[in-house]
Design a protein around this motif. Sequence first.
Motif, PDB file in Angstrom:
ATOM      1  N   VAL A 102      99.747  34.693  48.397  1.00  0.00           N
ATOM      2  CA  VAL A 102      99.286  34.564  49.778  1.00  0.00           C
ATOM      3  C   VAL A 102      99.511  35.851  50.568  1.00  0.00           C
ATOM      4  CG1 VAL A 102      99.643  33.333  51.953  1.00  0.00           C
ATOM      5  CG2 VAL A 102      99.599  32.069  49.801  1.00  0.00           C
ATOM      6  N   ASP A 103     100.677  36.477  50.420  1.00  0.00           N
ATOM      7  CA  ASP A 103     101.012  37.635  51.250  1.00  0.00           C
ATOM      8  C   ASP A 103     100.018  38.782  51.072  1.00  0.00           C
ATOM      9  OD1 ASP A 103     103.204  36.320  52.284  1.00  0.00           O
ATOM     10  OD2 ASP A 103     104.619  37.195  50.864  1.00  0.00           O
ATOM     11  N   SER A 104      99.780  39.195  49.839  1.00  0.00           N
ATOM     12  CA  SER A 104      98.866  40.322  49.620  1.00  0.00           C
ATOM     13  C   SER A 104      97.433  39.952  49.994  1.00  0.00           C
ATOM     14  CB  SER A 104      98.941  40.797  48.167  1.00  0.00           C
ATOM     15  OG  SER A 104      98.589  39.764  47.265  1.00  0.00           O
ATOM     16  N   SER A 105      97.080  38.671  49.861  1.00  0.00           N
ATOM     17  CA  SER A 105      95.727  38.236  50.222  1.00  0.00           C
ATOM     18  C   SER A 105      95.509  38.317  51.731  1.00  0.00           C
ATOM     19  CB  SER A 105      95.486  36.805  49.730  1.00  0.00           C
ATOM     20  OG  SER A 105      95.620  36.721  48.320  1.00  0.00           O
ATOM     21  N   VAL A 106      96.504  37.886  52.510  1.00  0.00           N
ATOM     22  CA  VAL A 106      96.406  37.995  53.966  1.00  0.00           C
ATOM     23  C   VAL A 106      96.397  39.468  54.376  1.00  0.00           C
ATOM     24  CG1 VAL A 106      97.602  37.540  56.149  1.00  0.00           C
ATOM     25  CG2 VAL A 106      97.414  35.733  54.426  1.00  0.00           C
ATOM     26  N   ALA A 107      97.188  40.294  53.699  1.00  0.00           N
ATOM     27  CA  ALA A 107      97.187  41.729  53.996  1.00  0.00           C
ATOM     28  C   ALA A 107      95.789  42.315  53.813  1.00  0.00           C
ATOM     29  CB  ALA A 107      98.196  42.448  53.099  1.00  0.00           C
ATOM     30  N   LEU A 108      95.118  41.932  52.739  1.00  0.00           N
ATOM     31  CA  LEU A 108      93.748  42.405  52.501  1.00  0.00           C
ATOM     32  C   LEU A 108      92.823  41.986  53.634  1.00  0.00           C
ATOM     33  CD1 LEU A 108      91.461  43.570  50.719  1.00  0.00           C
ATOM     34  CD2 LEU A 108      91.342  41.334  49.598  1.00  0.00           C
ATOM     35  N   ARG A 109      92.916  40.735  54.060  1.00  0.00           N
ATOM     36  CA  ARG A 109      92.028  40.247  55.106  1.00  0.00           C
ATOM     37  C   ARG A 109      92.308  40.926  56.450  1.00  0.00           C
ATOM     38  NH1 ARG A 109      89.070  35.615  53.553  1.00  0.00           N
ATOM     39  NH2 ARG A 109      88.160  35.821  55.636  1.00  0.00           N
ATOM     40  N   LEU A 110      93.560  41.229  56.740  1.00  0.00           N
ATOM     41  CA  LEU A 110      93.875  41.937  57.981  1.00  0.00           C
ATOM     42  C   LEU A 110      93.309  43.354  57.963  1.00  0.00           C
ATOM     43  CD1 LEU A 110      97.572  40.791  58.613  1.00  0.00           C
ATOM     44  CD2 LEU A 110      95.519  40.070  59.854  1.00  0.00           C
ATOM     45  N   LEU A 111      93.378  44.005  56.823  1.00  0.00           N
ATOM     46  CA  LEU A 111      92.806  45.350  56.712  1.00  0.00           C
ATOM     47  C   LEU A 111      91.295  45.317  56.904  1.00  0.00           C
ATOM     48  CD1 LEU A 111      94.951  46.559  53.698  1.00  0.00           C
ATOM     49  CD2 LEU A 111      94.997  47.561  55.994  1.00  0.00           C
ATOM     50  N   ARG A 112      90.660  44.293  56.369  1.00  0.00           N
ATOM     51  CA  ARG A 112      89.221  44.131  56.577  1.00  0.00           C
ATOM     52  C   ARG A 112      88.917  43.876  58.052  1.00  0.00           C
ATOM     53  NH1 ARG A 112      84.644  44.566  53.694  1.00  0.00           N
ATOM     54  NH2 ARG A 112      84.011  42.438  54.173  1.00  0.00           N
ATOM     55  N   ALA A 113      89.742  43.040  58.683  1.00  0.00           N
ATOM     56  CA  ALA A 113      89.530  42.749  60.099  1.00  0.00           C
ATOM     57  C   ALA A 113      89.738  43.989  60.962  1.00  0.00           C
ATOM     58  CB  ALA A 113      90.478  41.637  60.551  1.00  0.00           C
ATOM     59  N   ALA A 114      90.565  44.922  60.486  1.00  0.00           N
ATOM     60  CA  ALA A 114      90.796  46.172  61.217  1.00  0.00           C
ATOM     61  C   ALA A 114      89.678  47.178  61.001  1.00  0.00           C
ATOM     62  CB  ALA A 114      92.132  46.775  60.789  1.00  0.00           C
ATOM     63  N   GLY A 115      88.708  46.836  60.147  1.00  0.00           N
ATOM     64  CA  GLY A 115      87.536  47.683  59.971  1.00  0.00           C
ATOM     65  C   GLY A 115      87.595  48.648  58.809  1.00  0.00           C
ATOM     66  N   HIS A 116      88.549  48.483  57.892  1.00  0.00           N
ATOM     67  CA  HIS A 116      88.701  49.439  56.798  1.00  0.00           C
ATOM     68  C   HIS A 116      87.856  49.063  55.583  1.00  0.00           C
ATOM     69  CE1 HIS A 116      91.799  51.013  59.269  1.00  0.00           C
ATOM     70  NE2 HIS A 116      92.689  50.069  59.008  1.00  0.00           N
ATOM     71  N   SER A 117      87.511  50.068  54.796  1.00  0.00           N
ATOM     72  CA  SER A 117      86.837  49.873  53.517  1.00  0.00           C
ATOM     73  C   SER A 117      87.904  49.698  52.441  1.00  0.00           C
ATOM     74  CB  SER A 117      85.961  51.086  53.194  1.00  0.00           C
ATOM     75  OG  SER A 117      85.431  50.991  51.887  1.00  0.00           O
ATOM     76  N   CYS A 118      87.916  48.542  51.784  1.00  0.00           N
ATOM     77  CA  CYS A 118      89.007  48.201  50.867  1.00  0.00           C
ATOM     78  C   CYS A 118      88.514  48.023  49.434  1.00  0.00           C
ATOM     79  CB  CYS A 118      89.694  46.904  51.310  1.00  0.00           C
ATOM     80  SG  CYS A 118      90.447  46.973  52.949  1.00  0.00           S
ATOM     81  N   THR A 119      89.348  48.432  48.499  1.00  0.00           N
ATOM     82  CA  THR A 119      89.207  48.086  47.093  1.00  0.00           C
ATOM     83  C   THR A 119      90.522  47.464  46.658  1.00  0.00           C
ATOM     84  OG1 THR A 119      87.699  49.931  46.664  1.00  0.00           O
ATOM     85  CG2 THR A 119      88.768  48.925  44.757  1.00  0.00           C
TER      86      THR A 119
END
Length: 494
Positions: A102-119
């Motif tokens: 759960v923790d790393s998954s929420v971290a990914l979603r917050l980064l997406r919400a902040a507008g970043h391009s994620c892999t």
Amino acid sequence: MAMLRLASRPVVILSSLFFPGASPPSISALTRPYTLSSSIISRAFLRPPAASLSAAATAAAPAPQLSEPPGSAPHGELDPSYLSCSMPGKRLRVAVLLSGGVDSSVALRLLRAAGHSCTAFYLKIWFQEDFENFWSECPWEEDLKYAKAVCEQVDVPLEVVHLTDEYWENVVSYIIEEYRSGRTPNPDVLCNTRIKFGAFMDAINSMEYDFIASGHYAKVVHSSNHIDNASELKLSEDMVKDQTYFLSHLSQAQLKRLIFPLGCISKNEVRKLAARFDLPNQDRKDSQGICFLGKIKFSEFVARHIGEMEGIILEAETGDFLGNHRGFWFYTIGQRQGLRLPGGPWYVVEKDTKNNVVFVSRNYFSVDKRRRLFRVGSLKWLIGAPPTEISQLQCKVRHGAGFYNCSLSLELGENGQEDVAVVQLPEDDQGLAAGQFTAFYQDRTCIGSGVILESWNDQGFPVCQKALEIARMEDKSKLGKPVKIKVKPEGTVG
């Protein structure tokens, strides 16, 4: 010399470890540079990462809206405070370590919400195959299944990185060596330093990611001049879940490249966000265990990779023969579980690693058994040098919310080169164990850490002469049967 073949790797147990004259390995292994397999890139990444954003494009990119981009949060805007540790407004390329939890998954979603391009990157190591036959299916398969599902929700690419050799050479071999020597290592610290933000960070160096992110509960404060000025490791908002202790041995070069989106929110808020994002793993329990071991119990790990060797248990104060144990490496100072002795509670107070003897006592917390002065080696300071003010610091001697006020003085170690810190606590701590880390803090900033050495107050728990002589006996079968343990008198300190 006995050899155990465990998994696909031979593990050698030297008989000299159990007899007088053997010298324990040095903890200098911590200061050696970790090794990185040259084949990691060619066999790790399933497809090339997305095209890099140019510096000009990054600078010109508009600040992202605080409302979630498509697929990030279906129920309105996020409170801006949730994105405080995700560097909103910068449009970064971020490599996100995703475990399936759960923790790393929420971290990914917050980064997406902040507008970043994620892999997203899932790290796969040898333990997961090595213990495959312990369960009906491989534990990593479930983790990877959830990681894929989380990424598919928001169309984030997921890469699987194989770090088999790197993990063995840089973490597991060190852990085994430390346990054989009677010390209690902390594999989570080594995982972060040498694998997650070591071997993996080096592997993606050429891929032009701006930062690496994970689901750790900690804050990194980067200076406005990210290249030249030091970044700081700060305590998380959630003091119970705070993981700066496990990150305290990082270098400044590693810290400069990290983002921890969960550092500004609590675990309770993370769970609420997981439900709000409708994550497929929102109901998963938090993982427990040693670093990447997951479901594997500590005793299983030790038995499989070091083996068992029967030894005796002696009462420290009397020398009474109380019973047998499976090998001193299964026990750490202060441990009370697994001794299987009546009339307790009993605690492990000392270990004779040369003779494979464990000393125990029911008086571990007696006021005359002081544990407030100890030495720390393999020091690493996040700013590259010791702090100028060392008389009023705080420290943690284990993961958790508890701190001690402390002072320290620096002296040269036995090799005449490496600094050793002599740490003074204001009160006793009966759980100090050689091999564990001590992390140092100034206010809410973690400034570095080191490894607890074997001695404090110039001696360990006082073991009587009779017990020491019995421990040195070559033929311990002459001891006969264990004594009948008497019930501990009422009101005795234990």
